[in-house]
Design a protein around this motif. Structure first.
Motif, PDB file in Angstrom:
ATOM      1  N   HIS A   9      41.684  44.814  33.581  1.00 44.86           N
ATOM      2  CA  HIS A   9      42.103  43.421  33.751  1.00 44.86           C
ATOM      3  C   HIS A   9      41.137  42.545  32.929  1.00 44.86           C
ATOM      4  O   HIS A   9      39.967  42.915  32.778  1.00 44.86           O
ATOM      5  N   HIS A  10      41.613  41.410  32.448  1.00 40.61           N
ATOM      6  CA  HIS A  10      40.745  40.546  31.630  1.00 40.61           C
ATOM      7  C   HIS A  10      39.425  40.212  32.338  1.00 40.61           C
ATOM      8  O   HIS A  10      38.402  39.987  31.695  1.00 40.61           O
ATOM      9  N   SER A  11      39.458  40.181  33.669  1.00 42.01           N
ATOM     10  CA  SER A  11      38.222  39.817  34.374  1.00 42.01           C
ATOM     11  C   SER A  11      37.176  40.931  34.304  1.00 42.01           C
ATOM     12  O   SER A  11      36.012  40.697  34.632  1.00 42.01           O
ATOM     13  N   LYS A  32      43.920  39.971  48.134  1.00 40.46           N
ATOM     14  CA  LYS A  32      44.869  41.047  47.828  1.00 40.46           C
ATOM     15  C   LYS A  32      44.978  42.029  48.998  1.00 40.46           C
ATOM     16  O   LYS A  32      45.764  42.962  48.954  1.00 40.46           O
ATOM     17  N   MET A  33      44.125  41.878  50.003  1.00 38.28           N
ATOM     18  CA  MET A  33      44.102  42.827  51.127  1.00 38.28           C
ATOM     19  C   MET A  33      44.316  42.088  52.446  1.00 38.28           C
ATOM     20  O   MET A  33      43.598  42.308  53.418  1.00 38.28           O
ATOM     21  N   LEU A  34      45.301  41.188  52.439  1.00 39.22           N
ATOM     22  CA  LEU A  34      45.772  40.469  53.631  1.00 39.22           C
ATOM     23  C   LEU A  34      44.842  39.328  54.043  1.00 39.22           C
ATOM     24  O   LEU A  34      45.113  38.633  55.023  1.00 39.22           O
ATOM     25  N   GLY A  35      43.754  39.126  53.333  1.00 41.80           N
ATOM     26  CA  GLY A  35      42.801  38.067  53.668  1.00 41.80           C
ATOM     27  C   GLY A  35      43.044  36.818  52.837  1.00 41.80           C
ATOM     28  O   GLY A  35      43.994  36.746  52.049  1.00 41.80           O
ATOM     29  N   PRO A  36      42.170  35.818  53.012  1.00 42.56           N
ATOM     30  CA  PRO A  36      42.351  34.543  52.322  1.00 42.56           C
ATOM     31  C   PRO A  36      41.887  34.551  50.858  1.00 42.56           C
ATOM     32  O   PRO A  36      41.140  35.444  50.446  1.00 42.56           O
ATOM     33  N   THR A  37      42.318  33.563  50.105  1.00 38.18           N
ATOM     34  CA  THR A  37      41.783  33.346  48.759  1.00 38.18           C
ATOM     35  C   THR A  37      40.368  32.781  48.899  1.00 38.18           C
ATOM     36  O   THR A  37      39.966  32.314  49.959  1.00 38.18           O
ATOM     37  N   GLY A  38      39.603  32.842  47.810  1.00 40.67           N
ATOM     38  CA  GLY A  38      38.300  32.171  47.789  1.00 40.67           C
ATOM     39  C   GLY A  38      37.130  33.006  48.269  1.00 40.67           C
ATOM     40  O   GLY A  38      36.006  32.521  48.312  1.00 40.67           O
ATOM     41  N   ILE A  39      37.370  34.262  48.656  1.00 39.40           N
ATOM     42  CA  ILE A  39      36.235  35.125  49.036  1.00 39.40           C
ATOM     43  C   ILE A  39      36.467  36.546  48.520  1.00 39.40           C
ATOM     44  O   ILE A  39      37.612  37.015  48.432  1.00 39.40           O
ATOM     45  N   PHE A  91      28.768  38.440  49.681  1.00 39.44           N
ATOM     46  CA  PHE A  91      30.036  37.716  49.579  1.00 39.44           C
ATOM     47  C   PHE A  91      30.057  36.898  48.290  1.00 39.44           C
ATOM     48  O   PHE A  91      29.076  36.226  47.940  1.00 39.44           O
ATOM     49  N   THR A  92      31.201  36.984  47.603  1.00 37.19           N
ATOM     50  CA  THR A  92      31.410  36.228  46.361  1.00 37.19           C
ATOM     51  C   THR A  92      32.674  35.385  46.547  1.00 37.19           C
ATOM     52  O   THR A  92      33.197  35.305  47.655  1.00 37.19           O
ATOM     53  N   ARG A  93      33.177  34.816  45.457  1.00 34.33           N
ATOM     54  CA  ARG A  93      34.457  34.081  45.544  1.00 34.33           C
ATOM     55  C   ARG A  93      35.638  35.006  45.246  1.00 34.33           C
ATOM     56  O   ARG A  93      36.776  34.584  45.328  1.00 34.33           O
ATOM     57  N   GLY A  94      35.377  36.219  44.807  1.00 34.11           N
ATOM     58  CA  GLY A  94      36.475  37.135  44.493  1.00 34.11           C
ATOM     59  C   GLY A  94      36.018  38.143  43.453  1.00 34.11           C
ATOM     60  O   GLY A  94      34.848  38.165  43.045  1.00 34.11           O
ATOM     61  N   THR A  95      36.936  38.967  43.005  1.00 34.51           N
ATOM     62  CA  THR A  95      36.610  40.011  42.036  1.00 34.51           C
ATOM     63  C   THR A  95      36.055  39.418  40.741  1.00 34.51           C
ATOM     64  O   THR A  95      35.014  39.853  40.229  1.00 34.51           O
ATOM     65  N   THR A  96      36.769  38.422  40.214  1.00 31.64           N
ATOM     66  CA  THR A  96      36.345  37.799  38.950  1.00 31.64           C
ATOM     67  C   THR A  96      34.925  37.259  39.089  1.00 31.64           C
ATOM     68  O   THR A  96      34.082  37.440  38.200  1.00 31.64           O
ATOM     69  N   ASP A  97      34.670  36.599  40.208  1.00 28.27           N
ATOM     70  CA  ASP A  97      33.351  36.019  40.442  1.00 28.27           C
ATOM     71  C   ASP A  97      32.292  37.118  40.539  1.00 28.27           C
ATOM     72  O   ASP A  97      31.198  36.995  39.975  1.00 28.27           O
ATOM     73  N   PRO A 155      31.862  30.686  51.435  1.00 32.56           N
ATOM     74  CA  PRO A 155      33.206  30.514  52.001  1.00 32.56           C
ATOM     75  C   PRO A 155      33.237  31.039  53.437  1.00 32.56           C
ATOM     76  O   PRO A 155      33.483  32.223  53.655  1.00 32.56           O
ATOM     77  N   ILE A 156      32.973  30.156  54.396  1.00 28.25           N
ATOM     78  CA  ILE A 156      32.743  30.591  55.782  1.00 28.25           C
ATOM     79  C   ILE A 156      34.064  30.914  56.500  1.00 28.25           C
ATOM     80  O   ILE A 156      34.238  31.997  57.057  1.00 28.25           O
ATOM     81  N   ALA A 157      34.992  29.957  56.450  1.00 31.66           N
ATOM     82  CA  ALA A 157      36.297  30.211  57.102  1.00 31.66           C
ATOM     83  C   ALA A 157      36.954  31.425  56.460  1.00 31.66           C
ATOM     84  O   ALA A 157      37.623  32.222  57.130  1.00 31.66           O
ATOM     85  N   GLU A 158      36.736  31.577  55.164  1.00 36.10           N
ATOM     86  CA  GLU A 158      37.335  32.704  54.436  1.00 36.10           C
ATOM     87  C   GLU A 158      36.722  34.031  54.894  1.00 36.10           C
ATOM     88  O   GLU A 158      37.413  35.043  54.966  1.00 36.10           O
TER      89      GLU A 158
END
Ligand code: 7TS
Length: 405
Positions: free
Chosen positions: A121-123, A224-231, A89-95, A277-280
């Protein structure tokens, strides 16, 4: 029943009225909206089970840990990974890409090459530039064909004995181009390069099977797939993850620490320093459950149909340019377009007056904008709740922009 008819009621935000019009949300590639099950899973988690994970023996600590690790199991099955240890688990694609660029970057030497493509993408560009700069390595890019597909002959020319990393998007966030991941990964492997795939626009849209894709690393974002930000997720083939020296240190990523050295934890935790990011993760698990119930084949088919309708309808309006592969070529759930005589920001602002949300600008893909020969585009993008009626509303609204010029 059509997918949007099955799903729309599950997304509370779609009831919003924006500027006096029912919301037409066509910006899901930037971030999708969330079904009630995701919102409720996260709020239930905070209301009932929150504690830190992997450290506390008390009941809540164990519940939180179980939920967090259950999310990993769910993702592991969703993406066809060989084992749960391959899911970080990361914070997102960029991470995820930065994590890889930092770790792989350390193995580079002067003159080594990192191959990317012109549709990134720039990331998936800037972190590699940083890694290259630090090590005296060189970044090269695969050009595109006139249709906006990767030039596969150029891939063969550019993958050389100095290529150490080949990083490319599975689906372009602007052109919607779908790249042939398995073929590219196969060529990279023959050249001795590690493959990193940016799946940010693919994971929400296509059925994924890591064993079939044959790449070394694959990253995507939950939001981007119906889930939360931050993961987000970084999947790595076990051998590829084992060969990777962690570049980020902290609590929980170690087995034993002395003042001058440390011994790393097992996979996947060695790449997850600090409180995750547990709740995420709980929200991501609910998002994956939601997508699995719909079936990713159905999701892909629904969004493919919408993209094709959009390409056809917008393409038929005089003065409107649609970027990317023609309607006959399969593409992702995005359609970028330009309206002659109007800046993309004006297009987006005028559409917003009618409650239609599209993104406008360079879409964090400036090299690709140069290839398109524009400063920016407007872009409509779709998710499971997007409907053919919304595509028609967009087309009529765009046509009327033209008639007002
Ligand atoms: N890669 C691709 C292909 C993307 O489309 C995006 C985000 C990212 C990486 C970065 O993802 P993040 O979750 O880490 O931000 N793309 C977009 C977009 O197209 N509009 O807004 C964000």
């Amino acid at each position: 029943m059509r997918l949007d008819e099955q799903t729309r009621r599950d997304f509370p935000i779609l009831e919003r009225i924006v500027n006096g019009h029912p919301l037409v949300y066509l910006d899901s590639a930037a971030s999708s909206q969330k079904p009630r099950t995701v919102i409720e899973a996260m709020s239930q988690y905070y209301a009932r089970s929150h504690a830190n994970v992997h450290r506390s023996i008390h009941t809540l600590g164990e519940e939180a840990t179980e939920l967090y690790e259950a999310a990993r199991d769910r993702v592991h099955r969703f993406i066809g990974a060989a084992s749960r240890e391959e899911v970080v688990f990361t914070r997102g694609t960029t991470d995820g890409i930065n994590l890889l660029a930092e770790a792989l970057g350390r193995t580079l030497g002067p003159g080594d090459e990192i191959l990317i493509t012109e549709l990134e993408h720039h990331s998936n560009i800037v972190p590699w530039q940083m890694a290259a700069r630090d090590r005296g390595a060189i970044v090269r890019a695969v050009p595109l064909t006139r249709e906006g597909l990767l030039d596969l002959d150029a891939v063969d020319r550019l993958l050389g004995p100095r290529t150490r990393v080949f990083a490319f998007a599975h689906v372009s966030n602007v052109l919607g181009t779908i790249t042939p991941v398995a073929r590219l990964a196969e060529r990279a492997r023959r050249a001795g390069a590690v493959t990193v795939v940016d799946g940010a626009q693919a994971a929400p849209h296509l059925p994924l099977d890591m064993s079939a894709l044959q790449c070394d690393f694959y990253v995507f974002s939950a939001h981007k797939m119906l889930g939360p930000t931050g993961i987000g997720v970084l999947w790595g083939r076990r051998a590829a993850l084992e060969a990777l020296e962690p570049a980020r240190g902290g609590g929980e990523m170690i087995k034993e620490v002395w003042i001058d050295r440390a011994r790393w934890n097992d996979l996947p935790w060695r790449f997850e320093p600090g409180t995750p990011p547990i709740a995420e993760a709980v929200g991501l698990m609910a998002a994956v459950e939601y997508l699995e119930k719909l079936g990713m084949e159905q999701v892909a088919e629904h969004e493919r149909t919408l993209a094709r309708q959009t390409v056809e309808q917008l393409g038929a309006i005089p003065g409107v340019t649609v970027f990317g592969p023609p309607a006959t070529v399969e593409r992702g759930a995005v359609v970028a377009f330009g309206v002659e005589g109007l800046h993309p920001h004006d297009v987006a602002a005028l559409l917003d007056e009618q409650g239609i949300a599209v993104r406008a600008g360079h879409h964090c893909a400036q090299p690709l904008m140069r290839w398109c020969g524009v400063v920016g585009t407007a872009r409509a993008s779709f998710s499971v709740y997007s409907s053919p009626e919304e595509v028609s509303l967009l087309s009529h609204a765009v046509a009327s922009l033209r008639s007002h010029l």
